[in-house]
Scaffold this motif. Structure first.
Motif, short mmCIF file in Angstrom:
data_model
loop_
_atom_site.label_atom_id
_atom_site.label_comp_id
_atom_site.label_asym_id
_atom_site.label_seq_id
_atom_site.Cartn_x
_atom_site.Cartn_y
_atom_site.Cartn_z
N ASP A 80 0.80 -1.24 0.00
CA ASP A 80 0.00 0.00 0.00
C ASP A 80 0.83 1.28 0.00
O ASP A 80 0.54 2.24 -0.73
CB ASP A 80 -1.00 0.00 1.17
CG ASP A 80 -0.36 -0.15 2.54
OD1 ASP A 80 0.86 -0.34 2.62
OD2 ASP A 80 -1.10 -0.06 3.54
N ALA A 81 1.92 1.29 0.81
CA ALA A 81 2.75 2.50 0.85
C ALA A 81 3.54 2.67 -0.45
O ALA A 81 3.73 3.79 -0.93
CB ALA A 81 3.69 2.45 2.04
N ASP A 82 3.98 1.55 -1.02
CA ASP A 82 4.68 1.63 -2.31
C ASP A 82 3.76 2.25 -3.36
O ASP A 82 4.19 3.08 -4.17
CB ASP A 82 5.12 0.23 -2.76
CG ASP A 82 6.37 -0.25 -2.03
OD1 ASP A 82 7.04 0.59 -1.39
OD2 ASP A 82 6.66 -1.45 -2.10
N ALA A 83 2.49 1.84 -3.35
CA ALA A 83 1.53 2.40 -4.31
C ALA A 83 1.36 3.90 -4.08
O ALA A 83 1.42 4.70 -5.02
CB ALA A 83 0.17 1.69 -4.17
N ALA A 84 1.19 4.28 -2.82
CA ALA A 84 1.00 5.71 -2.51
C ALA A 84 2.24 6.51 -2.93
O ALA A 84 2.14 7.59 -3.51
CB ALA A 84 0.72 5.89 -1.02
N GLY A 85 3.42 5.95 -2.65
CA GLY A 85 4.67 6.64 -2.98
C GLY A 85 4.83 6.82 -4.48
O GLY A 85 5.22 7.90 -4.95
N LEU A 86 4.51 5.79 -5.25
CA LEU A 86 4.61 5.89 -6.71
C LEU A 86 3.70 6.98 -7.24
O LEU A 86 4.09 7.79 -8.09
CB LEU A 86 4.17 4.56 -7.35
CG LEU A 86 5.18 3.47 -7.58
CD1 LEU A 86 4.50 2.30 -8.27
CD2 LEU A 86 6.35 3.97 -8.45
N ALA A 87 2.46 6.99 -6.73
CA ALA A 87 1.47 7.98 -7.20
C ALA A 87 1.91 9.39 -6.81
O ALA A 87 1.83 10.32 -7.62
CB ALA A 87 0.10 7.66 -6.60
N GLU A 88 2.39 9.56 -5.59
CA GLU A 88 2.83 10.90 -5.16
C GLU A 88 4.04 11.36 -5.97
O GLU A 88 4.14 12.53 -6.34
CB GLU A 88 3.19 10.90 -3.67
CG GLU A 88 2.00 10.79 -2.73
CD GLU A 88 1.08 12.02 -2.74
OE1 GLU A 88 1.50 13.09 -3.18
OE2 GLU A 88 -0.08 11.87 -2.31
N ALA A 89 4.97 10.41 -6.24
CA ALA A 89 6.19 10.79 -6.96
C ALA A 89 5.87 11.22 -8.39
O ALA A 89 6.49 12.11 -8.94
CB ALA A 89 7.19 9.65 -6.95
N LYS A 90 4.87 10.58 -8.99
CA LYS A 90 4.58 10.90 -10.40
C LYS A 90 3.56 12.04 -10.54
O LYS A 90 3.73 12.95 -11.35
CB LYS A 90 4.07 9.64 -11.09
CG LYS A 90 3.69 9.83 -12.55
CD LYS A 90 4.51 8.96 -13.47
CE LYS A 90 4.45 9.42 -14.92
NZ LYS A 90 3.78 8.49 -15.78
N PHE A 91 2.50 11.99 -9.73
CA PHE A 91 1.40 12.94 -9.95
C PHE A 91 1.14 13.87 -8.77
O PHE A 91 0.28 14.74 -8.84
CB PHE A 91 0.09 12.18 -10.24
CG PHE A 91 0.17 11.28 -11.43
CD1 PHE A 91 0.33 11.81 -12.70
CD2 PHE A 91 0.06 9.90 -11.31
CE1 PHE A 91 0.40 10.98 -13.82
CE2 PHE A 91 0.12 9.06 -12.41
CZ PHE A 91 0.30 9.60 -13.67
N GLY A 92 1.81 13.63 -7.65
CA GLY A 92 1.46 14.39 -6.45
C GLY A 92 2.58 15.29 -5.96
O GLY A 92 3.23 16.00 -6.74
N ALA A 93 2.84 15.20 -4.65
CA ALA A 93 3.76 16.14 -4.00
C ALA A 93 5.21 15.99 -4.45
O ALA A 93 6.02 16.89 -4.22
CB ALA A 93 3.68 15.93 -2.49
N GLY A 94 5.55 14.86 -5.10
CA GLY A 94 6.94 14.66 -5.52
C GLY A 94 7.12 14.81 -7.02
O GLY A 94 8.21 14.53 -7.54
N ALA A 95 6.09 15.25 -7.72
CA ALA A 95 6.17 15.34 -9.18
C ALA A 95 7.32 16.27 -9.57
O ALA A 95 7.43 17.38 -9.05
CB ALA A 95 4.85 15.84 -9.76
#
Ligand code: BGC
Length: 253
Positions: free
Chosen positions: A106-121
């Protein structure tokens, strides 16, 4: 446009939505079914099947799990039923849905999404996402590439305490801490992680991300910028769909 169904298995709810994996946007409203009492594999499998039928979805499905996921098997169960340990959950969900299921922590999924489309884009280098909820989940990403299953919530701090038992959102509630007191614990944890990983950015997700105004002024790594997660409770769904999309593409080649 490539649309893939993402499903996020959480402690209180199992949520799904179809995701446009090129933009990270949900293309239909999220549908949530309460997590069956005890979160046993058979009951969770039925809910996942129901979600897939609800969306009448064709094509691959991405599913998150709150424990270690390696080669389709669930290998730990810190906050769910112990029967998940060693289970071929990929096969279980594939059978229940008749779809090609990709399972991801679950955290890996959240991290991937944040890195690409969220706070880490757009952030280069090492981005470390931490999800503070019932437990603490972690996702270590370097230049967009995930190192899966880091499980940094289970790091031991000061010899005799596990980070997630001491600094999760559940620990905050259990010990009746105010946000400043909780942030002090979380800061100790983040400072230790800085020493180990020297991240370029911390992203703070999970249940606490909705309350960033309360803790942000008190949460103090020594040298790493820190931002609250941007996608909040959609991050798991989006990341699960991204992972399933990546796998489907890989299989096409
Ligand atoms: C589990 C992790 C999970 C995290 C958040 C931890 O207890 O070990 O795999 O990512 O909780 O759900």
């Amino acid at each position: 446009m490539s649309v893939i169904l993402g499903i996020d298995i959480g402690g209180s709810g199992i949520k799904g939505a179809p995701v446009d994996t090129e933009t990270g946007k949900l293309v239909a409203e999220r549908y949530r079914i309460p997590t069956p009492e005890g979160a046993r594999p058979d009951a969770v499998k039925d809910v996942v099947g129901e979600l897939v039928r609800h969306f009448g979805h064709q094509g691959p499905v991405g599913v998150t799990f709150p424990g270690i996921v390696q080669h389709g098997k669930t290998l730990s169960a810190a906050n769910v039923d112990q029967d998940w340990i060693g289970l071929d959950a990929d096969a279980l969900f594939t059978e229940a849905t008749g779809r090609d299921v990709t399972l991801i922590n679950d955290a890996d999924a959240a991290g991937l999404a944040e890195a690409k489309f969220g706070a880490g884009a757009g952030v280069a280098g090492v981005v470390l996402t931490l999800t503070f909820g019932t437990g603490i989940g972690s996702a270590l990403i370097h230049d967009g590439v995930l190192v899966p299953n880091t499980e940094l919530g289970h790091l031991w701090l000061k010899g005799d305490r596990e980070a997630e038992t001491w600094a999760s959102d559940r620990a905050r509630e259990r010990d009746d801490l105010n946000w400043k007191q909780w942030a002090k614990r979380a800061s100790t944890y983040l400072q230790h992680l800085e020493l180990l990983f020297s991240p370029d950015l911390f992203i703070i997700g999970g249940g606490v991300s909705k309350k960033a105004d309360k803790w942000q002024p008190h949460l103090k790594p020594e040298r790493t910028p820190l931002v609250p997660a941007a996608l909040q409770n959609e991050a798991g769904i989006v990341g699960a769909a991204m992972m399933a999309g990546q796998r489907a593409q890989g299989q096409d080649h």
